[in-house]
Design a protein around this motif. Structure first.
Motif, mmCIF file in Angstrom:
data_model
loop_
_atom_site.group_PDB
_atom_site.id
_atom_site.type_symbol
_atom_site.label_atom_id
_atom_site.label_comp_id
_atom_site.label_asym_id
_atom_site.label_seq_id
_atom_site.Cartn_x
_atom_site.Cartn_y
_atom_site.Cartn_z
ATOM 1 N N VAL A 70 -13.143 -4.415 -1.853
ATOM 2 C CA VAL A 70 -12.204 -5.408 -2.376
ATOM 3 C C VAL A 70 -12.969 -6.544 -3.041
ATOM 4 N N SER A 125 0.860 -1.178 0.000
ATOM 5 C CA SER A 125 0.000 0.000 0.000
ATOM 6 C C SER A 125 0.898 1.229 0.000
ATOM 7 N N THR A 132 -9.618 -0.106 0.645
ATOM 8 C CA THR A 132 -9.337 -1.361 1.337
ATOM 9 C C THR A 132 -9.713 -1.314 2.813
ATOM 10 N N GLY A 157 -5.530 -5.120 -3.390
ATOM 11 C CA GLY A 157 -6.939 -5.006 -3.029
ATOM 12 C C GLY A 157 -7.855 -4.950 -4.235
ATOM 13 N N ASN A 215 -15.523 4.155 -5.139
ATOM 14 C CA ASN A 215 -14.207 3.811 -5.668
ATOM 15 C C ASN A 215 -13.935 4.537 -6.982
ATOM 16 N N SER A 217 -3.585 0.427 -3.249
ATOM 17 C CA SER A 217 -3.308 -0.876 -2.643
ATOM 18 C C SER A 217 -3.611 -1.914 -3.715
#
Length: 242
Positions: free
Chosen positions: A159, A77, A122, A100, A132, A97
């Motif tokens: 995720v 990350s 995440t 993820g 997202n 990340s």
């Protein structure tokens, strides 16, 4: 599968146009300035993040001179950078990340102008869910704008939900596909891409250019390197970690 009535699609088009904004590197915390009533705005770039001494990892290779690296990271990350050694472009995109994001990414643009870098939340989404984003460039990676790709679906496990998404970049478009139901059907939206095209709150689009819902995905799309997802070696850890 029946698609939504035209009046509903028109409403979704208007909503989608309000869900993207440019997130410049200001040297401080940089947030989306669009209204997000059900979620905290996404943190993308901060000079206050701790710097880790981990070596850069190539998490996505487009071809022999274009690739995305993860740098200054802990547990995969950290900071994401776009690199083009042929043109000399090196641009910090934001925080990622990569392990993820479980979806697919195909970049099949031989001109090298269009790039996409999907990200995923995440951490805990809480009872309001997460939103997202995907960073995209139309100028060969010199600059990036941000697009919320799950605008019609607030996730409570980003995720897990990310594996339902696939992104395809061509010389003129970004295709966002999402698995729908248990019957193998995909919802496909097409975002035309050209130098200077910007979607969202500060949209810069020629008349008649807009998101095309219910589009068709071109056949045979493939990243030159053959890669179709992020990779990151989580065993590489910093020696100056917490």
């Amino acid at each position: 599968m029946k698609r939504l009535p035209l009046i509903v699609l028109s409403c979704l088009t208007i909503l989608a146009a309000c869900q993207q904004t440019q997130m410049p590197d200001t040297g401080r915390y940089t947030y989306s300035d669009m209204p997000l009533p059900n979620a905290k705005p996404a943190l993308m770039i901060s000079e206050n993040w701790k710097k880790y001494n981990t070596p850069p990892q190539i998490i996505y290779k487009i071809d022999g001179h274009r690739f995305i690296t993860l740098e200054s990271y802990d547990n995969c990350s950290g900071e994401t950078w776009y690199n083009d050694t042929k043109s000399g472009v090196r641009t910090r995109v934001g925080h990622t990340s990569p392990n993820g994001f479980l979806g697919k990414l195909i970049i099949d643009d031989q001109t090298g102008m269009n790039v996409a870098v999907p990200t995923v939340t995440t951490g805990s989404c809480g009872d309001r869910g997460c939103r997202n984003y995907l960073a995209y460039s139309t100028d060969g990676g010199k600059s990036f704008n941000w697009l919320q790709y799950d605008s019609d679906h607030i996730s409570f496990d980003s995720v897990k939900s990310s594996k339902d998404y696939s992104f395809y970049v061509t010389s003129d478009s970004l295709y966002v596909t999402k698995k729908w139901g248990n019957f193998g059907n995909d919802l496909i939206d097409r975002y035309p891409l050209r130098l200077g095209y910007v979607y969202g709150k500060n949209a810069k689009l020629p008349e008649g250019v807009s998101i095309q819902f219910g589009s068709t995905l071109p056949k045979g799309l493939r990243t030159p390197s053959g890669q179709d997802h992020y990779i990151c070696d989580a065993s590489i850890l910093p020696t100056n970690g917490d």
